[in-house]
Design an enzyme around this catalytic site. Structure first.
Site: not given
Ligand code: DX5
Ligand code: ZN
Length: 225
Positions: A39, A179
């Site tokens: 990310d 995601d």
């Molecule tokens: C949020 C990111 C995600 C995040 C997901 O902006 O794009 O990829 O890391 O984390 P979880 O699975 O904890 O929601």
């Molecule tokens: Zn992400």
């Protein structure tokens, strides 16, 4: 590679121990991760600032498998070449940040990575439709981009089902990804709605045994797909 295995979990590094990055990459890959999700946030497109090219390159050197770079930045078209060179296998850009989505997606493909198009929870899925022919994948965000550990937003399920139906009607070949907020409770519904690349941050990283977490999540996804 990723398309041959059925629904797979891509762990997001966001919440991992960046003081031991190569070790975390090694732990996740030996735990069976099909690929890794990175990310990149610029503190403007989203409130948080994470990391950029230097860290992506470091992950590339440490990882054996594919890496997805999820760009949450303003004007992503200005940096896609650098991220392609840094070793992204999938480069994911947000529709909301693009002035010419078709051109940007075509440029990504020409540079080498798979071109994936992402939408935030508030963006209608229909806005993706004109670009599906130039997408190798679509990423439906099930949380507001910007932070890990948020609650899953069910609007993503309708969007995934809509895209899955369009793909079979039109005979498209793009992958369906999701995601945000994935857990043992939410992974079966997203897989049932068609998700094939399932990003999971906290559900993997905040557990002591990555292999167990990935195996449990993938088992639930396959049972529902
Ligand atoms: C949020 C990111 C995600 C995040 C997901 O902006 O794009 O990829 O890391 O984390 P979880 O699975 O904890 O929601
Ligand atoms: Zn992400």
């Amino acid at each position: 590679m990723l398309e041959t295995r059925g629904p797979v979990v891509l762990p997001a590094l966001l919440l991992c121990d960046f003081g031991h990055l190569a070790h975390e990459v090694e732990r996740l890959e030996s735990a069976g991760a099909a690929g890794l999700h990175l990310d990149v946030m610029d503190g403007r497109f989203v409130p948080q600032l994470t990391y950029g090219m230097v860290v992506v390159e470091a992950v590339r050197r440490a990882a054996k498998g594919p890496i997805e770079v999820h760009l949450m930045v303003e004007q992503p078209e200005t940096c896609i070449e650098e991220y392609a060179k840094a070793g992204a296998d999938i480069l994911t850009v947000h529709l909301e940040g693009l002035s010419d989505p078709r051109r940007t997606l075509e440029t990504i493909s020409a540079l080498g990575p798979r071109a994936h198009l992402a939408i935030s929870p508030g963006t209608p899925v229909e806005r993706m439709e004109p670009y599906l022919d130039v997408c190798d994948g679509v990423l439906v965000m099930s949380v507001e981009p910007g932070f890990g550990g948020q609650r899953f937003q069910p609007v993503a399920l309708e969007k995934l089902s809509h895209l899955a139906a369009l793909r079979s009607q039109r005979g498209g070949s793009f992958l369906l990804a999701v995601d945000g907020g994935i857990s043992t409770e939410t992974i079966a519904p997203v897989a049932a709605a068609g998700a094939e690349l399932i990003v999971a941050g906290s559900a993997v990283i905040r557990t002591p045994d990555y292999a167990l977490a990935i195996a449990q999540l993938e088992q639930l996804a396959r049972g529902a797909a």
